[in-house]
Design an enzyme around this catalytic site. Structure first.
Site, PDB file in Angstrom:
ATOM      1  N   GLU A 137      -0.576  -9.369  -0.310  1.00  0.00           N
ATOM      2  CA  GLU A 137      -1.999  -9.653  -0.045  1.00  0.00           C
ATOM      3  C   GLU A 137      -2.812  -9.715  -1.342  1.00  0.00           C
ATOM      4  O   GLU A 137      -3.761 -10.488  -1.446  1.00  0.00           O
ATOM      5  CB  GLU A 137      -2.572  -8.589   0.915  1.00  0.00           C
ATOM      6  CG  GLU A 137      -2.010  -8.728   2.333  1.00  0.00           C
ATOM      7  CD  GLU A 137      -2.353  -7.543   3.224  1.00  0.00           C
ATOM      8  OE1 GLU A 137      -1.989  -6.408   2.846  1.00  0.00           O
ATOM      9  OE2 GLU A 137      -2.968  -7.735   4.282  1.00  0.00           O
TER      10      GLU A 137
ATOM     11  N   GLY B  74       0.595  -4.991   1.065  1.00  0.00           N
ATOM     12  CA  GLY B  74      -0.623  -5.096   0.263  1.00  0.00           C
ATOM     13  C   GLY B  74      -0.388  -5.793  -1.074  1.00  0.00           C
ATOM     14  O   GLY B  74      -1.326  -6.341  -1.665  1.00  0.00           O
TER      15      GLY B  74
ATOM     16  N   ALA C 297       0.868  -1.173   0.000  1.00  0.00           N
ATOM     17  CA  ALA C 297       0.000   0.000   0.000  1.00  0.00           C
ATOM     18  C   ALA C 297       0.909   1.229   0.000  1.00  0.00           C
ATOM     19  O   ALA C 297       2.073   1.150   0.419  1.00  0.00           O
ATOM     20  CB  ALA C 297      -0.886  -0.030   1.231  1.00  0.00           C
TER      21      ALA C 297
ATOM     22  N   GLU D 258       4.762  -4.830   7.253  1.00  0.00           N
ATOM     23  CA  GLU D 258       3.927  -3.812   7.912  1.00  0.00           C
ATOM     24  C   GLU D 258       4.371  -3.468   9.332  1.00  0.00           C
ATOM     25  O   GLU D 258       4.375  -2.299   9.717  1.00  0.00           O
ATOM     26  CB  GLU D 258       2.455  -4.264   7.945  1.00  0.00           C
ATOM     27  CG  GLU D 258       1.734  -4.179   6.612  1.00  0.00           C
ATOM     28  CD  GLU D 258       1.836  -5.449   5.788  1.00  0.00           C
ATOM     29  OE1 GLU D 258       2.769  -6.256   6.029  1.00  0.00           O
ATOM     30  OE2 GLU D 258       1.007  -5.637   4.890  1.00  0.00           O
TER      31      GLU D 258
HETATM   32  N1  DAK Z   1       4.585   3.156  -0.906  1.00  0.00           N
HETATM   33  C1  DAK Z   1       4.944   4.316  -1.511  1.00  0.00           C
HETATM   34  N2  DAK Z   1       6.054   4.433  -2.253  1.00  0.00           N
HETATM   35  C2  DAK Z   1       6.832   3.360  -2.391  1.00  0.00           C
HETATM   36  C3  DAK Z   1       6.519   2.115  -1.796  1.00  0.00           C
HETATM   37  C4  DAK Z   1       5.310   2.041  -1.034  1.00  0.00           C
HETATM   38  N3  DAK Z   1       4.894   0.900  -0.472  1.00  0.00           N
HETATM   39  N4  DAK Z   1       7.487   1.237  -2.115  1.00  0.00           N
HETATM   40  C5  DAK Z   1       8.370   1.910  -2.882  1.00  0.00           C
HETATM   41  N5  DAK Z   1       7.981   3.184  -3.051  1.00  0.00           N
HETATM   42  C6  DAK Z   1       8.656   4.247  -3.801  1.00  0.00           C
HETATM   43  C7  DAK Z   1       9.893   4.734  -3.067  1.00  0.00           C
HETATM   44  O1  DAK Z   1       9.541   5.667  -2.089  1.00  0.00           O
HETATM   45  C8  DAK Z   1      10.680   5.337  -4.209  1.00  0.00           C
HETATM   46  O2  DAK Z   1      10.143   6.589  -4.521  1.00  0.00           O
HETATM   47  P1  DAK Z   1      11.109   7.855  -4.876  1.00  0.00           P
HETATM   48  O3  DAK Z   1      12.012   8.005  -3.714  1.00  0.00           O
HETATM   49  O4  DAK Z   1      11.831   7.398  -6.128  1.00  0.00           O
HETATM   50  O5  DAK Z   1      10.165   8.976  -5.114  1.00  0.00           O
HETATM   51  C9  DAK Z   1      10.368   4.417  -5.370  1.00  0.00           C
HETATM   52  O6  DAK Z   1       9.156   3.717  -5.029  1.00  0.00           O
HETATM   53  C10 DAK Z   1      11.441   3.378  -5.610  1.00  0.00           C
HETATM   54  O7  DAK Z   1      11.670   2.697  -4.387  1.00  0.00           O
HETATM   55  P2  DAK Z   1      13.131   2.506  -3.768  1.00  0.00           P
HETATM   56  O8  DAK Z   1      14.047   3.595  -4.209  1.00  0.00           O
HETATM   57  O9  DAK Z   1      12.964   2.291  -2.317  1.00  0.00           O
HETATM   58  O10 DAK Z   1      13.562   1.161  -4.493  1.00  0.00           O
HETATM   59  P3  DAK Z   1      14.604   0.074  -3.972  1.00  0.00           P
HETATM   60  O11 DAK Z   1      14.822  -0.857  -5.101  1.00  0.00           O
HETATM   61  O12 DAK Z   1      15.790   0.712  -3.338  1.00  0.00           O
HETATM   62  O13 DAK Z   1      13.824  -0.706  -2.803  1.00  0.00           O
HETATM   63  C11 DAK Z   1      11.933  -1.849  -1.842  1.00  0.00           C
HETATM   64  C12 DAK Z   1      12.730  -1.506  -3.121  1.00  0.00           C
HETATM   65  C13 DAK Z   1      10.660  -2.572  -2.273  1.00  0.00           C
HETATM   66  C14 DAK Z   1      12.773  -2.793  -0.955  1.00  0.00           C
HETATM   67  C15 DAK Z   1      11.626  -0.549  -1.060  1.00  0.00           C
HETATM   68  O14 DAK Z   1      11.055   0.372  -1.974  1.00  0.00           O
HETATM   69  C16 DAK Z   1      10.661  -0.739   0.070  1.00  0.00           C
HETATM   70  O15 DAK Z   1      11.043  -1.247   1.145  1.00  0.00           O
HETATM   71  N6  DAK Z   1       9.402  -0.333  -0.136  1.00  0.00           N
HETATM   72  C17 DAK Z   1       8.383  -0.386   0.890  1.00  0.00           C
HETATM   73  C18 DAK Z   1       7.883  -1.791   1.049  1.00  0.00           C
HETATM   74  C19 DAK Z   1       6.868  -1.903   2.146  1.00  0.00           C
HETATM   75  O16 DAK Z   1       7.144  -1.619   3.324  1.00  0.00           O
HETATM   76  N7  DAK Z   1       5.683  -2.321   1.767  1.00  0.00           N
HETATM   77  C20 DAK Z   1       4.592  -2.497   2.712  1.00  0.00           C
HETATM   78  C21 DAK Z   1       3.786  -1.244   2.689  1.00  0.00           C
HETATM   79  S1  DAK Z   1       2.613  -1.255   3.984  1.00  0.00           S
HETATM   80  C22 DAK Z   1      -4.152  -0.948   6.244  1.00  0.00           C
HETATM   81  C23 DAK Z   1      -4.280  -0.968   4.888  1.00  0.00           C
HETATM   82  C24 DAK Z   1      -3.293  -1.516   4.130  1.00  0.00           C
HETATM   83  C25 DAK Z   1      -2.162  -2.007   4.707  1.00  0.00           C
HETATM   84  C26 DAK Z   1      -2.051  -1.999   6.075  1.00  0.00           C
HETATM   85  C27 DAK Z   1      -3.034  -1.492   6.851  1.00  0.00           C
HETATM   86  N8  DAK Z   1      -5.127  -0.331   7.022  1.00  0.00           N
HETATM   87  C28 DAK Z   1      -5.628   0.902   6.542  1.00  0.00           C
HETATM   88  C29 DAK Z   1      -5.352  -0.747   8.356  1.00  0.00           C
HETATM   89  C30 DAK Z   1      -1.068  -2.419   3.883  1.00  0.00           C
HETATM   90  C31 DAK Z   1       0.161  -1.968   4.228  1.00  0.00           C
HETATM   91  C32 DAK Z   1       1.297  -2.052   3.351  1.00  0.00           C
HETATM   92  O17 DAK Z   1       1.277  -2.594   2.270  1.00  0.00           O
END
Ligand code: DAK
Length: 259
Positions: free
Chosen positions: A113, A110, A65, A133
């Protein structure tokens, strides 16, 4: 229909829905989720589409997400966001067509998921799965706490969710999170091949089997068996059953009309 964050292409009876927001690694924001919702409705209503493949553009399937959008949400906004995603994912899961996730890269949070609500998950060698998360101070919001334990078992799911560890395709294959790990450059070809194989079968029968599995898994054995028995009997009301069995006896390929 034109989308900002998605593309849809078709090959015979297979539709390929590509999440296309590569600058944010296809992260799911509200706009993208609303488009996904519409796209699923469009594909659901398209009688020429039997099987749908969901994949991602670039190096991610979906990196989760959208963290930038979520950061400043109020609890009420977060609730609405979670309901939106969960509703769409459930719609995909219960859809009367088969949905294959072709996971080309990061499937995190997400994104994992989203893959979990698909019927079959195929992972390219570069696929990576994880539920990071808790590292962001949130628990899962799109029903991963429900689907992941059902798929890989409660202990493995708890380990993945509590540690936030990211696992590669090989490990995902070992724990049964993906159906098959496929060489990266063959991922789409193999996914389309499988989709066409499914599309060549009697689609009513495939649909009934999906219903029996989905409804049966959440109930007891006797109720599940009863659901299956009724659907089995219902097959005999369809031309496809006559055609499938006649074709076998006449030693020819069945030509299903999905009627
Ligand atoms: N959200 C927003 N932007 C994201 C992103 C994300 N999940 N993942 C990557 N990006 C963006 C980065 O910020 C970056 O943007 P700029 O800096 O270029 O503007 C661009 O994509 C490229 O990412 P990286 O530079 O970080 O790329 P790398 O290859 O170095 O790293 C990575 C790739 C996948 C390891 C890293 O980007 C990363 O760790 N991303 C976040 C992964 C993550 O934590 N995903 C889980 C998100 S939380 C709920 C509803 C839904 C959910 C929970 C609760 N409720 C409302 C209760 C769901 C939650 C999630 O999914």
């Amino acid at each position: 229909m034109d989308f900002k964050n998605l593309t849809i292409t078709k090959e015979e009876n297979v539709a390929i829905l590509t999440i296309n927001r590569p600058k944010a690694l296809n992260a799911l924001n509200t706009e993208l989720l609303n488009e996904l919702d519409k796209a699923i409705d469009v594909l659901k209503a398209d009688d020429e589409v039997f099987v749908i493949i969901i994949t991602g553009e670039g190096k991610a399937f979906v990196a989760g997400a959208d963290i930038a959008e979520m950061r400043d949400m109020t609890p009420e906004e977060a609730r609405k966001f979670a309901i939106l995603g969960s509703r769409i994912f459930r719609k995909i899961e219960l859809m009367d067509k088969v949905v294959i996730a072709a996971v080309n890269g990061f499937a995190l949070g997400g994104g994992s998921e989203l893959a979990l609500c698909c019927d079959i998950i195929l992972g390219g060698e570069k696929a990576k799965f994880g539920q990071p998360e808790v590292g962001l101070g949130i628990c899962l919001g799109f029903a991963g706490t429900q689907r992941l334990p059902r798929l890989v078992g409660i202990k493995k799911a708890k380990e993945l969710i509590f540690t936030g560890d990211i696992i590669d395709a090989e490990e995902a294959g070992k724990i049964g999170l993906v159906n098959h790990v496929i060489p990266q450059d063959e991922l789409m070809a193999k996914s389309i091949e499988m989709a066409k194989r499914i599309a060549s079968k009697g689609q009513i029968a495939v649909r009934y089997a999906k219903v029996a599995i989905n409804r049966g898994i959440d109930t007891d054995m006797d109720t599940g068996n009863a659901i299956e028995t009724d659907l089995f009997a219902l097959c005999f009301a369809n031309e496809d059953q006559k055609e499938g069995m006649t074709a076998f006896l006449e030693k020819r390929r069945a030509e299903f009309k999905n009627k």
